[in-house]
Enzyme design. Sequence first.
Site, PDB file in Angstrom:
ATOM      1  N   TYR A 136       0.858  -1.186   0.000  1.00 34.29           N
ATOM      2  CA  TYR A 136       0.000   0.000   0.000  1.00 34.29           C
ATOM      3  C   TYR A 136       0.893   1.235   0.000  1.00 34.29           C
ATOM      4  O   TYR A 136       1.494   1.588   1.011  1.00 34.29           O
ATOM      5  CB  TYR A 136      -0.906  -0.044   1.238  1.00 34.29           C
ATOM      6  CG  TYR A 136      -1.901   1.083   1.412  1.00 34.29           C
ATOM      7  CD1 TYR A 136      -2.106   2.067   0.449  1.00 34.29           C
ATOM      8  CD2 TYR A 136      -2.657   1.155   2.582  1.00 34.29           C
ATOM      9  CE1 TYR A 136      -3.028   3.075   0.637  1.00 34.29           C
ATOM     10  CE2 TYR A 136      -3.586   2.161   2.783  1.00 34.29           C
ATOM     11  CZ  TYR A 136      -3.772   3.122   1.810  1.00 34.29           C
ATOM     12  OH  TYR A 136      -4.685   4.127   2.017  1.00 34.29           O
ATOM     13  N   LYS A 165      -1.456  -1.236  -3.997  1.00 29.17           N
ATOM     14  CA  LYS A 165      -2.518  -0.226  -3.899  1.00 29.17           C
ATOM     15  C   LYS A 165      -1.805   1.117  -3.993  1.00 29.17           C
ATOM     16  O   LYS A 165      -1.107   1.533  -3.082  1.00 29.17           O
ATOM     17  CB  LYS A 165      -3.300  -0.333  -2.597  1.00 29.17           C
ATOM     18  CG  LYS A 165      -4.396   0.737  -2.470  1.00 29.17           C
ATOM     19  CD  LYS A 165      -5.079   0.667  -1.114  1.00 29.17           C
ATOM     20  CE  LYS A 165      -6.221   1.663  -1.001  1.00 29.17           C
ATOM     21  NZ  LYS A 165      -5.770   3.073  -0.940  1.00 29.17           N
TER      22      LYS A 165
END
Length: 299
Positions: A136, A165
């Site tokens: 992320y 992400k």
Amino acid sequence: MPIKLIAAPHSPFDKYGSLNLDAVAPQAQHLAASGVAGVFISGSTGEGHSLSVDERKQLTEAWTSVKQEAGLMVIVQVGHNCARDSVALSGHAADAGADAVSSMAPSYFKPASVDDLVDYLVPIAEACSSIPFYYYDIPSMTGVTHSSLDVLKRGERFPNLAGVKFTNPDLMTFQECVQFQDGKYEIWFGCDEALLAGYALGARGAVGSTYNFAAPLYHELIAARDAGDEDKARQLQLKSIEMIRVCQEYGYMAAAKSLMSLVGVDCGGVRSPLRNLTSPQLSELHSRISSLGVLANQA
């Protein structure tokens, strides 16, 4: 193949600020009806860093218990400044039936190099080795600016690295990640206000907070681009930006969370140090957003 939308749901609290797990099923039902493909829980929108480890486990269990009926995949964000807690949360998510795990970088003692970052991430990925793992990348919150592309280049160190992400405005690196090793990794775009750009550059999935209450707006945007109507798609993206700008005027996190009550799912307020809106602010915000005609129940 059309891009899939994944909502980053708000962690629901009651009037005392405690987790309100009874609200998870209504959230799931609402999101399924809005056409999103899954949820990314305990991230920034979910105030994951404001939850205790035990609360994060409870929230994971609540979402995995409703995912089958709702038809939603569940991705659990397990990043923590304590690496051991991240590892424990990762293993718990896999055991609880999550579909994937994701972790942001630690934000207090920051990794000085990409290799230090990977050293932090690998045990987390190993703890959920039976399911996919996503890095992320959100430098605006973590202050960690090491390139996601350099993380992918070290992918052989992860047993289950599936992608990133990418909540990062660096579209050059985003495109490099999308194209890396002939598109081997799934790169989820995390900037709602620029979804059209992410889609054009090859995003296969997008994770966002405004998909909680305005998913139909983005479905219409995607459909317009797929139909070749670029002007309509741009106008819809501009509408998204207008909505986000209004929320930012009031404090984005608290404002966005409050909008859930307008689509029939009250998620309560935000936790300190975030500040909840006053009653006059809520009334004004809700009136301004409703006038835009972007909410899911207005589509």
